[in-house]
Design an enzyme around this catalytic site. Structure first.
Site, PDB file in Angstrom:
ATOM      1  N   LYS A 245       0.847  -1.190   0.000  1.00 45.71           N
ATOM      2  CA  LYS A 245       0.000   0.000   0.000  1.00 45.71           C
ATOM      3  C   LYS A 245       0.884   1.242   0.000  1.00 45.71           C
ATOM      4  O   LYS A 245       1.809   1.353   0.793  1.00 45.71           O
ATOM      5  CB  LYS A 245      -0.912  -0.013   1.230  1.00 45.71           C
ATOM      6  N   GLU A 323     -19.356  -5.085  10.414  1.00 40.10           N
ATOM      7  CA  GLU A 323     -20.280  -4.315  11.259  1.00 40.10           C
ATOM      8  C   GLU A 323     -21.323  -5.196  11.936  1.00 40.10           C
ATOM      9  O   GLU A 323     -21.703  -4.951  13.085  1.00 40.10           O
ATOM     10  CB  GLU A 323     -20.971  -3.231  10.418  1.00 40.10           C
ATOM     11  N   ARG A 351     -25.499  -1.555   7.449  1.00 41.30           N
ATOM     12  CA  ARG A 351     -25.090  -2.931   7.221  1.00 41.30           C
ATOM     13  C   ARG A 351     -25.432  -3.842   8.391  1.00 41.30           C
ATOM     14  O   ARG A 351     -25.346  -5.067   8.269  1.00 41.30           O
ATOM     15  CB  ARG A 351     -23.580  -2.975   6.960  1.00 41.30           C
TER      16      ARG A 351
END
Length: 599
Positions: A245, A323, A351
């Protein structure tokens, strides 16, 4: 002319000689580093997928072959290679390119939703559709970050993809060890063992997929070879690509927090943020109350929990992009005698609605939801605006929802929420906290913020909307108009004292950053109607649509949720509201007139 200048679509990428591909990658990376900090956006994730994306478009023929990105914030390179370089300078600006895949922008974008862990389910469905329609030559490719694999939907989809290996879904696992922060749970250890080649079989093999890798995701030739092999297998495959990344930009590679996950142009400090104020107060509460713990879904730093975690590492739980699990785990913590605080962006609460309803509220458990970035978030686009939480929480029995108007009220309401024996939520917007708005009086639990005369318009401002409402009241008062502004502090359930007081006004105008259907305005209108009052109630809200990406101030202005809009609504509402009618006076305003049983 640069190599990138000659790329107008995927066919151009496939037509390039292999010798110029490193130059193309360098030019793409240079453009990202130069452009994204100017517009704001996701820099680190895209720097990490430059070679991987080039490889994808060398092997697959988009849009005939379906390429799905999970999450969409790693699709900037894909945009550049599919003919959208000219619009890149206006990334995430009104009228410019979206910061996520957008079906309206390009036929090469299939999925707009930027929420994580969904791509594999889309891919499973697409592969089934292609098979049923006899389009067996069309490949389906899902690019999934390793952080997304912490979400339950990924494993539900993998269970189905692996269970039908004859459907050749190609899963490209972008393994950079991170989502926002380092990937949590047991998965990183398994992927690490695969990278070290310590395992002869992977969990993906056990699920029925053919595992290929690990592959250096920054070696275009190696990526191409692996993807060609994956396509030739003719069955469900996972290609494990190892990437870095922030690759190629030392400030990003060396950023320990999130590898410059998201960057913005420099701006003058406008004071403390809502997130920062909440984080400081929650830490203060945690020091006083050892039963208080916190949970987050791969958002430790964005939700402000890093200092809490540093001081009390055993009391903060990052569950990954999960979640649903976070909410039900919070229910278990509450059953065990603790008071969990679930810190989540308001848009991501969607969610886990079933878990809020059936796992927390059904048991009346003391769980507090801190809903960051509630309302308009702006440049992130429709999937990130937190404009559904009030509508969802309004149907949850026993749920109490607070919305602070300033920093002082945020601290007070957070303490009240944590002290409550049942489920609570505290919602606040993105950005800096405005100045303090002191109360000049009280009606039950409702603060009176401004009053000029009596019996005119009662403006009921939800949370941070109070800043604009008070300024609008001053303008109305200067014209001699009777107006009162109140802040209910607790939006749900609606304060009975506020309902009784509303009967003394000619009009009630509610102001909120939420969708109109089932929002705070609906709750106020319903409460007034049940009380038997005939006062008309109008709701000024974000309307009932997916909002485009644009600056927060622009979107609020367009929906009349600024000072000028509230003034117009208050004035026009007095002339168009009639008993028993529903009228619309301006964009974003839904008139809801209370009526008694006799009409």
């Amino acid at each position: 002319m640069s190599v990138l200048d000659g790329v107008t679509g995927p066919a151009d990428v496939r037509g390039l000689p292999a010798t110029v591909l490193p130059t193309l990658a360098a030019e793409v990376r240079e453009l990202l580093i130069d452009s994204v900090p100017r517009t704001s956006g996701h820099l680190g994730p895209n720097l990490g997928v430059v070679e991987l994306t080039i490889g994808l478009h060398r092997v697959f023929d988009s849009p005939t072959d379906a390429i799905i990105w999970d999450t969409g914030h790693q699709a900037y390179v894909h945009k550049l290679l599919t003919g959208r370089r000219d619009g890149f300078a206006r990334l995430r600006s009104a009228g410019g390119l979206s910061g996520y895949p957008s079906r309206a922008e390009s036929e090469h974008d299939l999925v707009e939703n930027s929420h994580a862990s969904t791509a594999l389910s889309y891919a499973d469905g697409l592969a089934r559709a292609f098979a049923l329609r006899g389009q067996l030559d069309r490949a389906v490719v899902a690019v999934v970050g390793d952080g997304a694999l912490t979400g339950g939907m990924c494993w539900e989809a993998l269970n189905n993809i692996g269970g039908s290996p004859q459907r050749p879904v190609i899963v490209v696992l972008n393994d950079n060890g991170r989502s926002y922060s380092p990937t949590v749970g047991s998965l990183p250890g398994h992927l690490g063992a695969l990278r070290r080649r310590d395992l002869s079989r992977s969990v993906f093999d056990e699920l029925g997929l053919t595992y290929l890798g690990p592959v250096d995701g920054h070696d275009i030739a190696a990526v191409e070879a692996a993807l060609h092999r994956a396509r030739a297998v003719g069955r469900a495959v996972l290609v494990h690509c190892v990437t870095v990344k922030g690759k190629g930009h030392p400030p990003a590679e060396n950023d320990a927090v999130d590898c410059m996950h998201s960057v913005s142009p420099p701006s003058a400090s406008l004071g403390p943020s809502w997130t920062g104020v909440m984080a400081d107060e929650l830490l203060a509460i945690a020091r006083e109350r050892p039963e208080v713990v916190a949970l987050t879904a791969a958002m430790l730093h964005p939700t402000g929990l890093q200092r809490f975690a540093a001081q009390f590492p055993d009391r903060v739980f990052d569950v990954g992009i999960a979640e649903q699990h976070a909410v039900t785990a919070a229910a278990g913590l509450a059953m065990g005698g603790l008071h969990p605080v679930v810190c989540v962006y308001a848009t991501f609460l969607n969610r886990a609605f079933d878990q809020v309803l059936m796992d927390v509220a059904l048991h009346q458990l003391p769980v507090t939801f801190v809903l960051d970035r509630a309302g308009v978030t702006g440049n992130d686009g429709p999937s990130h605006n937190g404009m559904w939480d009030l509508s969802l929480l309004g149907v949850v029995p026993g749920m109490r929802v607070a919305a602070p108007r300033d920093a002082l009220r945020l601290c007070a309401l957070l303490r009240e929420a944590i002290a409550h024996p049942g489920p609570t939520a505290v919602r606040f917007p993105k950005g800096a906290v405005g100045g303090e708005l002191p109360a000049i009086g009280r009606i039950g639990g409702t603060d009176v913020l401004a009053r000029n005369g009596c019996g005119g318009v009662l403006v009921v401002a939800a949370g941070a909307c109070a800043q604009a409402a008070v300024a609008a009241a001053a303008e109305l008062a200067a014209s001699g108009e009777n107006v009162t502004v109140v802040d209910p502090r607790w939006l749900l359930p609606v304060d009975p004292a506020l309902v009784r007081a509303a009967g003394g006004y000619q009009l009630v105008l509610s102001v909120e950053e939420n969708a109109s259907a089932g929002g705070f305005g609906d709750a106020v209108a319903r409460a007034v109607h049940v009380s038997g009052s005939r006062v008309p109630v109008r709701a000024l809200s974000l309307g009932q649509e997916f909002l485009p990406h644009a600056a927060r101030t622009v979107l609020l202005h367009d929906r009349d949720l600024d000072v000028a809009g509230i003034v117009r609504a208050a004035r026009s509402s007095q002339h168009v509201a009639f008993w028993g009618q529903i009228a619309v006076a301006a964009p974003g305003i839904t008139a809801i007139c209370s009526q008694n049983a006799g009409g």
